[in-house]
Design a protein around this motif. Structure first.
Motif, mmCIF file in Angstrom:
data_model
loop_
_atom_site.group_PDB
_atom_site.id
_atom_site.type_symbol
_atom_site.label_atom_id
_atom_site.label_comp_id
_atom_site.label_asym_id
_atom_site.label_seq_id
_atom_site.Cartn_x
_atom_site.Cartn_y
_atom_site.Cartn_z
ATOM 1 N N VAL A 156 39.567 46.283 28.267
ATOM 2 C CA VAL A 156 38.743 47.142 29.131
ATOM 3 C C VAL A 156 38.311 46.345 30.353
ATOM 4 O O VAL A 156 37.901 45.185 30.229
ATOM 5 C CB VAL A 156 37.489 47.651 28.381
ATOM 6 N N ILE A 157 38.425 46.948 31.533
ATOM 7 C CA ILE A 157 37.936 46.340 32.769
ATOM 8 C C ILE A 157 36.664 47.079 33.179
ATOM 9 O O ILE A 157 36.657 48.306 33.293
ATOM 10 C CB ILE A 157 38.986 46.414 33.884
ATOM 11 N N ILE A 158 35.591 46.314 33.388
ATOM 12 C CA ILE A 158 34.299 46.894 33.720
ATOM 13 C C ILE A 158 33.982 46.615 35.187
ATOM 14 O O ILE A 158 33.659 45.477 35.550
ATOM 15 C CB ILE A 158 33.189 46.322 32.837
ATOM 16 N N PRO A 159 34.075 47.609 36.059
ATOM 17 C CA PRO A 159 33.705 47.404 37.464
ATOM 18 C C PRO A 159 32.187 47.392 37.632
ATOM 19 O O PRO A 159 31.459 47.933 36.799
ATOM 20 C CB PRO A 159 34.326 48.612 38.170
ATOM 21 N N ASN A 201 26.941 48.579 35.668
ATOM 22 C CA ASN A 201 27.706 49.735 35.207
ATOM 23 C C ASN A 201 27.161 50.166 33.842
ATOM 24 O O ASN A 201 27.643 49.752 32.794
ATOM 25 C CB ASN A 201 29.191 49.374 35.099
ATOM 26 N N GLN A 202 26.148 51.009 33.871
ATOM 27 C CA GLN A 202 25.447 51.370 32.643
ATOM 28 C C GLN A 202 26.330 52.144 31.677
ATOM 29 O O GLN A 202 26.190 52.022 30.462
ATOM 30 C CB GLN A 202 24.196 52.184 32.966
ATOM 31 N N VAL A 203 27.249 52.965 32.204
ATOM 32 C CA VAL A 203 28.151 53.713 31.334
ATOM 33 C C VAL A 203 28.998 52.753 30.498
ATOM 34 O O VAL A 203 29.143 52.916 29.276
ATOM 35 C CB VAL A 203 29.058 54.652 32.148
ATOM 36 N N ALA A 204 29.563 51.749 31.165
ATOM 37 C CA ALA A 204 30.391 50.775 30.452
ATOM 38 C C ALA A 204 29.560 49.953 29.473
ATOM 39 O O ALA A 204 29.999 49.682 28.343
ATOM 40 C CB ALA A 204 31.080 49.857 31.457
ATOM 41 N N VAL A 205 28.363 49.558 29.889
ATOM 42 C CA VAL A 205 27.488 48.788 28.998
ATOM 43 C C VAL A 205 27.154 49.598 27.757
ATOM 44 O O VAL A 205 27.187 49.079 26.632
ATOM 45 C CB VAL A 205 26.195 48.372 29.735
ATOM 46 N N ASP A 206 26.853 50.871 27.926
ATOM 47 C CA ASP A 206 26.550 51.731 26.783
ATOM 48 C C ASP A 206 27.743 51.842 25.845
ATOM 49 O O ASP A 206 27.580 51.871 24.610
ATOM 50 C CB ASP A 206 26.132 53.122 27.258
ATOM 51 N N MET A 207 28.949 51.909 26.394
ATOM 52 C CA MET A 207 30.148 51.990 25.564
ATOM 53 C C MET A 207 30.298 50.727 24.710
ATOM 54 O O MET A 207 30.635 50.803 23.526
ATOM 55 C CB MET A 207 31.383 52.195 26.437
ATOM 56 N N VAL A 208 30.037 49.576 25.313
ATOM 57 C CA VAL A 208 30.122 48.313 24.569
ATOM 58 C C VAL A 208 29.051 48.275 23.488
ATOM 59 O O VAL A 208 29.314 47.876 22.336
ATOM 60 C CB VAL A 208 29.973 47.114 25.519
#
Length: 217
Positions: free
Chosen positions: A189-192, A197-204
């Motif tokens: 996964v690449i996190i921009p 990036n709260q959406v990506a952080v929440d996914m993690v």
């Protein structure tokens, strides 16, 4: 950081690699995970595995290239991570940024159910990558990364502005282009936008929670 919990079995341990350029925000994401899950998380920083340079003078150490894969004792990190995955306690080296050398002190690290490996070049070594279950690459604009590095190195590591800029132009930028950026292809996964990036952080966070609740088994 280490947790005073009983050793986790290797089947219960998940290893998350968090890579990205200097100042990309990978430490922010790592910190958020560690703060949320506390004693369930152990963090191994690649920076602590910089090779010891006790044989060199301070001025010689200052001029070294710290953004090349050869600057790290990655073999030791691989051994330590493998031991943690087996449920063993390790003695992790510590790096002192103020003297550009490995400290004489070490840190006792015990295995936990979630192990985070963080660093700019952790995806460069296949042997290290193969020990990771999830690989995240934190991406950010180059201008943002250099500004964050300046603030960090001047405020937290006692560096001068001139030295930070000089190091960035001479080694950090070219090494990023040669080694860090190409390692992005190994990421799951690449996190921009890094830690913003709260959406990506929440996914993690949700993936870690999923593991801790035992739904992997």
């Amino acid at each position: 950081m280490a947790a005073d919990t009983k050793a986790a079995g290797s089947r219960d341990i998940i290893v998350i690699g968090i890579a990205g350029g200097t100042g990309s925000g990978k430490t922010t994401i790592t910190r958020k995970i560690a703060e949320r899950f506390g004693s369930e998380v152990t963090v191994l920083y690649h920076d602590n595995y910089y090779k010891a340079r006790h044989d060199l003078t301070y001025d010689e150490r200052v001029r070294l290239n710290y953004d090349h894969p050869d600057a790290f004792d990655t073999d030791r990190m691989i051994e330590d991570l493998a031991r943690l995955k087996r449920g063993e306690t390790i003695e992790c080296p510590l790096y002192d940024y103020t003297i550009y050398d490995r400290s004489d002190q070490t840190l006792i690290v015990r295995p936990t159910r979630v192990i985070i490996v963080e660093g700019i070049l952790i995806f460069h070594s296949k042997a290290l990558r193969d020990l990771m279950d999830i690989k995240l690459f934190v991406d950010a604009d180059a201008d943002e990364r250099i500004l964050r590095r300046i603030v960090r190195d001047v405020k937290e590591r006692g560096r001068s502005l001139d030295s930070v800029i000089s190091q960035y132009l001479q080694t950090v930028k070219p090494m990023h282009e040669a080694f860090v950026e190409p390692s992005k292809r190994y990421a799951d996964v690449i996190i921009p936008e890094g830690g913003m990036n709260q959406v990506a952080v929440d996914m993690v966070m949700n993936r870690v929670q999923y593991h801790l609740e035992g739904r992997d088994r």
